[in-house]
Motif scaffolding. Structure first.
Motif, PDB file in Angstrom:
ATOM      1  N   TYR A  74       9.859  10.388   8.763  1.00 47.33           N
ATOM      2  CA  TYR A  74       9.788   9.732  10.052  1.00 47.33           C
ATOM      3  C   TYR A  74       8.579   8.808  10.123  1.00 47.33           C
ATOM      4  CZ  TYR A  74       9.095   9.012  15.018  1.00 47.33           C
ATOM      5  OH  TYR A  74       8.893   8.448  16.233  1.00 47.33           O
ATOM      6  N   SER A  76       6.816   7.553   7.773  1.00 53.15           N
ATOM      7  CA  SER A  76       6.882   6.462   6.817  1.00 53.15           C
ATOM      8  C   SER A  76       7.583   5.264   7.417  1.00 53.15           C
ATOM      9  CB  SER A  76       7.632   6.949   5.574  1.00 53.15           C
ATOM     10  OG  SER A  76       7.713   5.925   4.636  1.00 53.15           O
ATOM     11  N   THR A  77       8.730   5.518   8.072  1.00 58.14           N
ATOM     12  CA  THR A  77       9.470   4.422   8.680  1.00 58.14           C
ATOM     13  C   THR A  77       8.649   3.784   9.781  1.00 58.14           C
ATOM     14  OG1 THR A  77      11.452   5.731   8.339  1.00 58.14           O
ATOM     15  CG2 THR A  77      11.651   3.818   9.761  1.00 58.14           C
ATOM     16  N   VAL A  78       8.132   4.644  10.681  1.00 54.33           N
ATOM     17  CA  VAL A  78       7.471   4.140  11.864  1.00 54.33           C
ATOM     18  C   VAL A  78       6.187   3.390  11.532  1.00 54.33           C
ATOM     19  CG1 VAL A  78       6.199   4.972  13.854  1.00 54.33           C
ATOM     20  CG2 VAL A  78       8.466   5.823  13.424  1.00 54.33           C
ATOM     21  N   ASN A  80       5.321   2.066   8.548  1.00 53.44           N
ATOM     22  CA  ASN A  80       5.570   0.860   7.768  1.00 53.44           C
ATOM     23  C   ASN A  80       5.946  -0.284   8.683  1.00 53.44           C
ATOM     24  OD1 ASN A  80       5.124   1.109   4.953  1.00 53.44           O
ATOM     25  ND2 ASN A  80       6.752   2.612   4.868  1.00 53.44           N
ATOM     26  N   ALA A  81       6.502   0.062   9.831  1.00 50.18           N
ATOM     27  CA  ALA A  81       6.840  -0.974  10.794  1.00 50.18           C
ATOM     28  C   ALA A  81       5.669  -1.241  11.730  1.00 50.18           C
ATOM     29  CB  ALA A  81       8.060  -0.545  11.597  1.00 50.18           C
ATOM     30  N   LYS A  82       4.503  -0.675  11.413  1.00 53.65           N
ATOM     31  CA  LYS A  82       3.276  -0.901  12.172  1.00 53.65           C
ATOM     32  C   LYS A  82       3.462  -0.595  13.653  1.00 53.65           C
ATOM     33  CE  LYS A  82       1.408  -4.512   9.109  1.00 53.65           C
ATOM     34  NZ  LYS A  82       2.002  -4.037   7.921  1.00 53.65           N
ATOM     35  N   ASP A  83       4.090   0.543  13.924  1.00 52.91           N
ATOM     36  CA  ASP A  83       4.387   0.886  15.298  1.00 52.91           C
ATOM     37  C   ASP A  83       3.155   1.369  16.045  1.00 52.91           C
ATOM     38  OD1 ASP A  83       6.704   0.974  17.015  1.00 52.91           O
ATOM     39  OD2 ASP A  83       6.222   3.081  17.220  1.00 52.91           O
ATOM     40  N   LYS A 102      -2.924   3.215   2.878  1.00 52.99           N
ATOM     41  CA  LYS A 102      -1.912   2.292   3.388  1.00 52.99           C
ATOM     42  C   LYS A 102      -2.378   1.607   4.660  1.00 52.99           C
ATOM     43  CE  LYS A 102       1.812   3.358   0.934  1.00 52.99           C
ATOM     44  NZ  LYS A 102       1.352   2.270   0.130  1.00 52.99           N
ATOM     45  N   TRP A 104      -2.786   3.152   7.499  1.00 53.91           N
ATOM     46  CA  TRP A 104      -2.076   3.687   8.646  1.00 53.91           C
ATOM     47  C   TRP A 104      -2.997   4.423   9.601  1.00 53.91           C
ATOM     48  CZ3 TRP A 104       2.571   6.324   5.757  1.00 53.91           C
ATOM     49  CH2 TRP A 104       3.418   5.320   5.295  1.00 53.91           C
TER      50      TRP A 104
END
Lengths: 421, 292, 268
Positions: A74, A76-78, A80-83, A102, A104
């Motif tokens: 979860y 990783s997706t969020v 990577n989209a710079k949420d 990364k 993050w």
């Protein structure tokens, strides 16, 4: 006269508008991501306390990612989209280096203080795990480590002392299982499936010889012969019947269930398991469970794997100052003592282990402290995902006897060596 | 203008009919694919430098890639015909005149109702050394003295996975073939019966040819999905022991999510696309021919 | 006689895992590590079902999954029917290419399309809504549904439509009043395919609809497990809850899918 009154009125009006305005502006909502198995109920109580003390802040909890894996999927997706939707997350102790590399998670130095604060009474292992490149990236919240659980009643019955080395443990296990004559009773239960716990299965006998996996700079310092010796000791135990032959299928829950059902003399597992053995309705081992530090290899020292969860700040979040203050609260001694009392969660502060209030509720924490002090952190490197994968799949393959220990260790040395240079 | 809408020319109609599909494809697929190709050419995880074809060369030199491709192609070659045969058998059985049709038909489609993410876990439990049904039955029948660790031996683990995949996907095949079987006029069989053709001859000369379009459709999708096999091996063995059962889709998942190496993962995805196109290109030509 | 044996095998093949899950949902966790293993639960208990519904809002997940799957199915069928009709009937020059493009879109593993789709949905403000999942599901179902419908439309003789159009029907009218009814088995097949694919989907549902209010069943069921626990009995109970609606749906519609072509059209 009138003019002065008007001026007073105007000033009062201006002042109160500014005050209201700033109060309104200060109503921040912080969103916090917690896995459903990291006791969101306890964290929610902490948030309530915080809300009361800080009326301008509201904390919302988002749960998801029950396992480290699902969480990784979860996040990783969020991320990577710079949420920016989530402000704080509770991450596994092995993740800070990877997430930091990364970009993050945000360095916490200017929000809670620099790495030096970890020297204040926190467990020493956090200075390894949470500090990357000299900067502080995560604050400890819930501690955990791998313990050696054992059947006190069986050891007493057969006059066996607590083993201090792996050889003693194997001998003790064999003696007891032979004497009990129960086909379902296994000597020792460990995790051999290709899960994260298998990284610990690899490291425990290696660390037990006093060896280090990597240096402070993150470079691989694998002693191949020692690693092979460690893995061979597991295989020897399988040959002697102390470990069962399909140990490569055993996951953490299976060890718990087997020990609970009275099918193991010794078992290695995380700290949460203690309450399961003690409280579960279907536990056949209530009152019969002892906890001790992991044995050492002959001539080495006892070592265990550190686990647990930490607070980190989303680098893309929009409320960093408020989030920073919340992290300070959540990683304070009071918070640690609170969740220790309310949820039997291993504290991250050394002094809390002997806190009177805590000991009333969880007396076994006194025994837990020496174990946790000897805990080491798995390699804190940015490619931890890959390193973990290599170690756990190879270890599992070795335990399944599809790879020899020598070949497996060579593979680990070369593949991990390329990543940890 | 309205008259055009009422009875549009062929061209306008074609555009109107295809528009929704293509708009959605653009939004959900084309944009991500564009990003994917970009990701494979630039070091998006590190500093954004242009890599050119470096990733592609790295993939070709990665032994894990070749291992995963081999496993994937093997699974495809085994489970596609396997599911076809099983599906055809199931469909023909379901087509037989029973008084109560629903038990057979329901059991046909039930494997499908089980969420894919759990099918693997359940079968992993079935094949478990100590707690699995398979060992229980075999031991009770006296065929083995000691339980076998199916999932810990590379070849048996592979076989177990193929079995599970076939079990799950034969429903899909059966469904498509059943619908196709229903559209074969009974009169053809009656005429053949009159002409003295045996059941076997009827099967090969009526059923199979008439079913061909359905078979091709079923095969195309079974093949594409077989090349993307992920959930079942992932939940059953995590690709183990070692990497014996790791498929290409698992490798992509590993690089993209576990290692967060989006650049390399995207490159692998391009390779998967090329392989899929190559393998199914032949089928697609068949459909095109029929459309004429 | 042989027919009954064969039928028996088919029924066992289909029902066995479901029945096993049913039995497991009635056992306690301790019973699962008994050796030798038990088939029928020693002490059947309904606690697991209670836990399944109380540990998580299972009914909410069920509702979400149903609504999303139904929405995706209906939309998939409409979009696919339009596209399939165009490909099967209209004289398009690049018909082969169009079909290949549609099918090719399924050749990329979803995990690599995940982040861009997430970004798109976030930009549109559609995260944690039904539409965030329905649209991608339509796209995921498009290749299968289109191809199935194309092959079914192709097998219907053109004369029937031509006859209808001579009688004053428009092309679109012909599509909905002649072609679709005749291709009913194909339509229901495509429908069930779309429904089950949407029902099963995990990765997108995990990332796009993470809020519990809009969470779907597969994601919800995965959350019963923990880092250290895997409560098979509770998960089994939840799985039964997940399978039952789909099974009922299938049982209801299998007649339609398999139902003979008694109405009109294809004689001899």
């Amino acid at each position: 006269m009138k003019k002065r009154d008007t001026l007073k009125l105007a000033t009062w009006a201006l002042a109160s508008t500014l005050a209201m305005g700033s109060a309104w502006a200060q109503q921040t909502t912080l969103r916090v991501f917690v896995g459903p198995n990291q006791r969101p109920d306890l964290q929610a109580k902490l948030f309530e306390q915080y809300n009361k003390a800080n009326p301008g802040v509201k904390v919302e909890v988002e749960t998801g990612g029950a396992t480290s894996e699902l969480q990784r999927q979860y996040l990783s997706t969020v991320l990577n989209a710079k949420d920016s939707a989530i402000d704080l997350f509770l991450i596994d102790i092995v993740n800070p280096a990877q997430y930091a590399s990364k970009g993050w998670i945000e360095p916490l130095d200017k929000y809670v203080g620099g790495a030096a604060i970890l020297k204040n009474d926190y467990l020493p292992v956090y200075q390894q795990a949470n500090v990357i490149g000299g900067k502080l990236y995560a604050m400890p919240s819930q501690g955990d480590a791998m313990f050696m659980y054992y059947r006190k009643d069986l050891l007493t019955k057969h006059g066996v002392a607590e083993p201090k080395t792996w050889d003693e443990l194997a001998a003790a296990a064999k003696k007891i299982t032979a004497a009990e004559g129960n086909a379902n009773l296994q000597g020792l239960s460990i995790q051999g499936a290709p899960i994260e716990g298998a990284v610990c299965t690899f490291l425990l006998p290696y660390w037990g010889q006093g060896k280090q996996f990597n240096d402070a700079a993150g470079k691989l310092t694998l002693d191949k012969a020692a690693a092979v010796k460690g893995l061979k000791s597991w295989l020897d135990m399988m040959d002697q019947g102390v470990l069962k032959k399909n140990v490569a299928e055993v996951t953490t829950p299976i060890t718990v269930n087997e020990f609970k059902a009275g099918q193991a003399v010794f078992a290695i597992n995380w700290g949460f398991a203690y309450d399961r053995f003690k409280d579960d309705a279907d536990s056949t081992v209530k009152g019969k469970v002892g906890v001790m530090p992991l044995p050492a290899m002959a001539g080495g020292k006892s070592a265990t794997c550190m686990g647990g969860w930490q607070w980190a700040m989303n680098a893309y979040g929009k409320n960093k100052d408020a989030a920073g203050k919340l992290i300070q609260f959540l990683s304070s001694k009071q918070a640690s003592a609170f969740i220790a009392r309310e949820g039997s969660i291993l504290p991250v502060y050394q002094s809390v282990y002997s806190d009177a209030e805590v000991n009333k509720v969880v007396p076994w924490f006194k025994d837990a402290l020496p174990v946790v002090l000897a805990a080491q952190s798995r390699p804190m490197v940015e490619d931890y995902g890959q390193v973990s994968d290599i170690i756990r799949t190879t270890t599992s393959a070795i335990l399944a006897r599809t790879k020899t220990p020598e070949a497996g260790v060579d593979e680990i040395a070369s593949r991990v060596g390329r990543l940890m240079r | 203008m309205l008259s055009k809408l009422r009875d549009p020319s062929e061209k306008t109609l074609a555009v109107m009919l295809l528009a929704p599909a293509f708009l959605l494809l653009l939004m959900i697929v084309v944009y991500p694919i564009g990003k994917l190709i970009y990701n494979s050419l630039y070091a998006v995880d590190k500093n954004g430098a242009f890599l050119g074809l470096q990733n592609y060369l790295d993939v070709l030199q990665d032994p894990l890639f070749w291992n995963a491709t081999k496993n994937t192609l093997l699974i495809t070659v085994i489970t596609v015909p396997g599911a076809l045969i099983a599906g055809l058998a199931l469909a023909m059985l379901a087509n037989l005149p029973f008084k109560r049709k629903w038990p057979v038909r329901l059991s046909l489609l039930l494997p499908w109702a089980l969420p894919l993410s759990f099918a693997g876990l359940i079968f992993a439990w079935f094949f478990h050394t100590e707690y699995g049904v398979v060992n229980d039955v075999i031991s009770r029948l006296g065929l083995q003295s000691e339980p076998t660790s199916w999932l810990l031996k590379p070849n048996w683990a592979f076989a177990a996975i193929c079995l599970t995949v076939i079990w799950k996907t034969s429903s899909f095949m059966a469904l498509i073939l059943l619908a196709g079987l229903q559209m074969i006029p009974k009169s053809l069989y009656e005429a053949a019966e009159v002409d003295g053709a045996s059941r076997w001859q009827q099967f090969w000369q009526i059923t199979i040819p008439m079913l061909m379009p359905s078979i091709v459709v079923a095969l195309i999708f079974r093949t594409i999905t077989a090349l993307q096999t992920f959930d079942i091996p992932y939940t059953m063995t995590r690709g183990g022991p070692g990497e014996a059962t790791e498929t290409l889709a698992m490798l992509i998942h590993k690089y993209t999510i576990d290692y967060s190496d989006i650049s390399f993962g995207s490159t692998l995805a391009v390779f998967m696309f090329v392989i899929s196109l190559f393998v199914t290109g032949f089928y697609l030509k068949q459909i095109g021919k029929n459309a004429a | 006689m042989l027919r009954w044996v064969a039928a028996g095998m088919v029924v066992v093949n289909g029902f066995f895992p479901a029945v096993w899950i049913l039995f497991t949902s009635l056992k306690s966790e301790a019973e699962l590590v008994q050796k030798p293993i038990t088939w029928w639960p020693a002490k059947p208990m309904l606690d697991n079902y209670v836990r399944a519904f109380t540990d998580q809002p299972l009914l909410t997940y069920l509702k979400n999954s149903l609504l999303i799957a139904c929405g995706a199915t209906v939309l998939s069928l409409v979009v696919a029917a339009f596209a399939a009709y165009a490909i099967a009937r209209l004289n398009l020059k690049r018909r082969q290419l169009i079909l290949t493009c549609i099918v090719a879109s399924s050749m990329f593993p979803l995990v690599t399309l995940l982040v861009p789709i997430f970004e798109t949905m976030r930009t549109l403000g559609w995260l944690n809504t039904y539409i965030a999942l329905i649209l991608p599901y339509v796209v995921l179902n498009l290749p299968v549904c289109t191809l199935v419908l194309v092959s079914f439309f192709q097998s219907i003789p053109r004369d029937l439509e031509n006859a209808a159009m001579i009688d004053g029907c428009t092309r679109m009218g012909a599509l909905w009043q002649v072609v679709v009814p005749l291709a009913a088995p194909g339509v229901f097949t495509a429908g069930i395919l779309a429904f089950v694919n949407s029902w099963d989907e995990f990765l997108l549902a995990l990332s796009l609809n993470s809020s519990p209010a809009v969470r779907t069943l597969p994601v919800g069921i995965a959350l019963y497990q923990g880092e250290f626990t895997f409560p098979w009995p509770i998960i089994s109970a939840a799985l039964i809850v997940a399978i039952v609606p789909v099974a009922i749906l299938i049982a209801l519609f299998q007649e339609r899918v398999v139902g003979g072509l008694t109405q009109g059209g294809l004689k001899g």
